[in-house]
Write an enzyme that holds these catalytic residues in place. Structure first.
Site, PDB file in Angstrom:
ATOM      1  N   GLU A  90       0.838  -1.195   0.000  1.00  0.00           N
ATOM      2  CA  GLU A  90       0.000   0.000   0.000  1.00  0.00           C
ATOM      3  C   GLU A  90       0.875   1.248   0.000  1.00  0.00           C
ATOM      4  O   GLU A  90       1.988   1.240   0.521  1.00  0.00           O
ATOM      5  CB  GLU A  90      -0.908   0.002   1.229  1.00  0.00           C
ATOM      6  N   CYS A 103       3.432   8.640   1.002  1.00  0.00           N
ATOM      7  CA  CYS A 103       4.017   7.712   1.964  1.00  0.00           C
ATOM      8  C   CYS A 103       4.254   6.383   1.244  1.00  0.00           C
ATOM      9  O   CYS A 103       3.332   5.811   0.666  1.00  0.00           O
ATOM     10  CB  CYS A 103       3.038   7.540   3.133  1.00  0.00           C
ATOM     11  N   CYS A 110       6.798  -6.719   6.935  1.00  0.00           N
ATOM     12  CA  CYS A 110       7.898  -6.115   7.687  1.00  0.00           C
ATOM     13  C   CYS A 110       8.425  -7.142   8.680  1.00  0.00           C
ATOM     14  O   CYS A 110       7.651  -7.905   9.256  1.00  0.00           O
ATOM     15  CB  CYS A 110       7.419  -4.864   8.434  1.00  0.00           C
ATOM     16  N   CYS A 114       7.267  -4.832  15.467  1.00  0.00           N
ATOM     17  CA  CYS A 114       6.735  -3.895  16.470  1.00  0.00           C
ATOM     18  C   CYS A 114       5.314  -4.356  16.824  1.00  0.00           C
ATOM     19  O   CYS A 114       4.481  -4.538  15.925  1.00  0.00           O
ATOM     20  CB  CYS A 114       6.725  -2.467  15.932  1.00  0.00           C
ATOM     21  N   CYS A 117       1.960  -2.611  15.408  1.00  0.00           N
ATOM     22  CA  CYS A 117       1.887  -2.183  14.007  1.00  0.00           C
ATOM     23  C   CYS A 117       1.301  -3.271  13.118  1.00  0.00           C
ATOM     24  O   CYS A 117       1.651  -4.449  13.252  1.00  0.00           O
ATOM     25  CB  CYS A 117       3.291  -1.808  13.525  1.00  0.00           C
ATOM     26  N   CYS A 333      -0.700   5.972   9.859  1.00  0.00           N
ATOM     27  CA  CYS A 333       0.538   5.303  10.275  1.00  0.00           C
ATOM     28  C   CYS A 333       0.239   3.978  10.951  1.00  0.00           C
ATOM     29  O   CYS A 333      -0.558   3.909  11.880  1.00  0.00           O
ATOM     30  CB  CYS A 333       1.286   6.154  11.297  1.00  0.00           C
TER      31      CYS A 333
HETATM   32  N1  SAH Z   1       9.848   0.752   9.836  1.00  0.00           N
HETATM   33  C1  SAH Z   1       9.853   2.189   9.921  1.00  0.00           C
HETATM   34  C2  SAH Z   1       8.638   2.806   9.241  1.00  0.00           C
HETATM   35  C3  SAH Z   1       7.369   2.426   9.949  1.00  0.00           C
HETATM   36  S1  SAH Z   1       5.929   3.414   9.828  1.00  0.00           S
HETATM   37  C4  SAH Z   1       9.918   2.608  11.377  1.00  0.00           C
HETATM   38  O1  SAH Z   1       9.834   1.750  12.248  1.00  0.00           O
HETATM   39  O2  SAH Z   1      10.090   3.798  11.625  1.00  0.00           O
HETATM   40  C5  SAH Z   1       6.245   4.953  10.547  1.00  0.00           C
HETATM   41  C6  SAH Z   1       5.875   5.133  12.014  1.00  0.00           C
HETATM   42  O3  SAH Z   1       4.548   4.715  12.331  1.00  0.00           O
HETATM   43  C7  SAH Z   1       6.784   4.321  12.932  1.00  0.00           C
HETATM   44  O4  SAH Z   1       7.227   5.158  13.975  1.00  0.00           O
HETATM   45  C8  SAH Z   1       5.859   3.266  13.449  1.00  0.00           C
HETATM   46  O5  SAH Z   1       6.283   2.709  14.659  1.00  0.00           O
HETATM   47  C9  SAH Z   1       4.565   4.026  13.566  1.00  0.00           C
HETATM   48  N2  SAH Z   1       3.387   3.178  13.742  1.00  0.00           N
HETATM   49  C10 SAH Z   1       3.282   1.864  13.498  1.00  0.00           C
HETATM   50  N3  SAH Z   1       2.044   1.423  13.803  1.00  0.00           N
HETATM   51  C11 SAH Z   1       1.349   2.492  14.257  1.00  0.00           C
HETATM   52  C12 SAH Z   1       0.006   2.680  14.700  1.00  0.00           C
HETATM   53  N4  SAH Z   1      -0.851   1.691  14.692  1.00  0.00           N
HETATM   54  N5  SAH Z   1      -0.353   3.922  15.081  1.00  0.00           N
HETATM   55  C13 SAH Z   1       0.509   4.948  15.029  1.00  0.00           C
HETATM   56  N6  SAH Z   1       1.782   4.843  14.582  1.00  0.00           N
HETATM   57  C14 SAH Z   1       2.200   3.615  14.208  1.00  0.00           C
END
Ligand code: SAH
Length: 342
Positions: A90, A103, A110, A114, A117, A333
């Site tokens: 996406e 974005c 991934c 985390c 996420c 995000c």
């Molecule tokens: N792998 C990269 C990019 C991830 S997306 C990273 O870890 O930075 C960008 C941001 O969105 C990251 O800080 C990630 O932790 C955050 N994120 C992930 N899931 C989320 C959610 N459900 N709500 C808000 N932010 C989220």
């Protein structure tokens, strides 16, 4: 058939030279693809007919199919792209005043895991190619009327960008160069979970991209729980690699902090975070959690968010709360997710 966007990212000059063609043809091809938004070689009318035929015989302009296109009332649009091997990714277009930000994803799924996420729920399937990263830029650009241009890129979609740096850097180079999308490096942000060796490579590459580092916790015990790769890395290593990037680039860093109710939003944690960031010329970007179906985490209440923010502000930390956009179409995000085929 190969992907012309992979060729544009690496090897176009050689490909032309092998055919005895002048280098300016490369610039023309890039201009057609990026500036004039050509979707087929036939449209590239100032190229010799023979070159157009050769390109068409060897390359595709598009390799993905748009499996779904969602639009939200706030102007956010999301594309679900189907890759030739059936994988799905996406990418998102965000409108904010005159800003047109996109974005991008860098991997199918991934591998960072985390816990909060959506993108990591099924693990990582594969890295995207440079062409597949660039194709997201062009697919999203096509959603804009001809007089509007993309102004910002955030590499914050599915995947860990620094786990796919070799493909990402040539793609961003096309975003940046004047005969590509012409977006200045300051307006391109790479977000990473914090992989120090790859952060050091970025430092050495002397690129001027904006780096955002996902912290999510002010100590290792909590970070190990929320960001499992931290067990092998440690907060200190991440912060030191971030400092090295700042020293070399002079670019102020951003730290990201997803605010999860009851887990990392307590006053004591805000104070610990302030102590950790004090003295670092950084922006703290707090992202109130965007709910993910099937996961137990919750967005903190507005008073809890306010309390967290005030402690950091009083401690002199430069803090910003990210505005939520696109959550109605699951484009916010952390909500981007590999959707199974069919
Ligand atoms: N792998 C990269 C990019 C991830 S997306 C990273 O870890 O930075 C960008 C941001 O969105 C990251 O800080 C990630 O932790 C955050 N994120 C992930 N899931 C989320 C959610 N459900 N709500 C808000 N932010 C989220």
């Amino acid at each position: 058939m190969r992907h012309v966007l992979d060729l544009a990212a690496a090897g176009l000059a050689d490909w032309l030279a092998e055919r005895g063609l002048p280098a300016f043809r490369g610039r023309q091809i890039r201009q057609w693809l990026f500036e004039k938004r050509a979707a087929e070689f036939r449209a590239m009318t100032d190229l010799p007919a023979r070159l157009r035929e050769e390109l068409a015989a060897e390359f595709h302009v598009w390799t993905t199919q748009i499996a779904r296109h969602s639009q939200a009332d706030d102007g956010t649009e999301k594309l679900l792209l189907q890759l030739p091997d059936g994988g799905r990714i996406e990418c998102v277009l965000l409108r904010d005043g005159t800003r047109r930000s996109i974005c991008l994803s860098t991997q199918v799924g991934c591998g960072m895991g985390c816990v909060f996420c959506a993108s990591g729920l099924d693990g990582v399937v594969r890295n995207l190619t440079s062409g597949e990263i660039v194709e997201q830029m062009l697919r999203l650009q096509q959603l804009l009327p001809p007089e509007e241009r993309l102004s910002h890129i955030v590499v914050m979609g599915m995947g860990e960008p620094l786990a796919n740096l070799d493909r990402l850097l040539p793609a961003l180079d096309l975003a940046h160069r004047p005969d590509g999308l012409g977006i200045s490096a300051r307006r391109i942000t790479i977000s990473t979970v914090g992989l120090p060796p790859a952060m050091d490579r970025l430092t050495q590459s002397k690129c001027q991209y904006h780096l955002a580092v996902s912290l999510h916790a002010p100590n290792d015990a909590l970070r190990n729980q929320l960001v499992p790769v931290n067990k092998k890395i440690g907060l200190r290593q991440v912060l030191e690699a971030a400092d090295r990037y700042f020293e070399a680039s002079g670019r102020r860093l951003t730290f990201e902090y997803v605010l999860l109710a009851g887990l990392n939003d307590q006053p004591a944690q805000a104070r610990e975070l302030a102590a950790l960031l004090r003295g670092r010329p950084a922006l703290l970007n707090v992202i109130p959690y965007n709910p993910v179906t099937g996961l137990p985490y919750q967005t903190p209440s507005p008073p809890a968010q306010k309390r967290f923010r005030e402690i950091l502000e009083h401690a002199g930390i430069n803090v910003q709360f990210r505005e939520r956009k696109g959550d109605k179409i699951s484009a916010a995000c952390g909500q981007l997710r590999r959707v199974s085929p069919g």
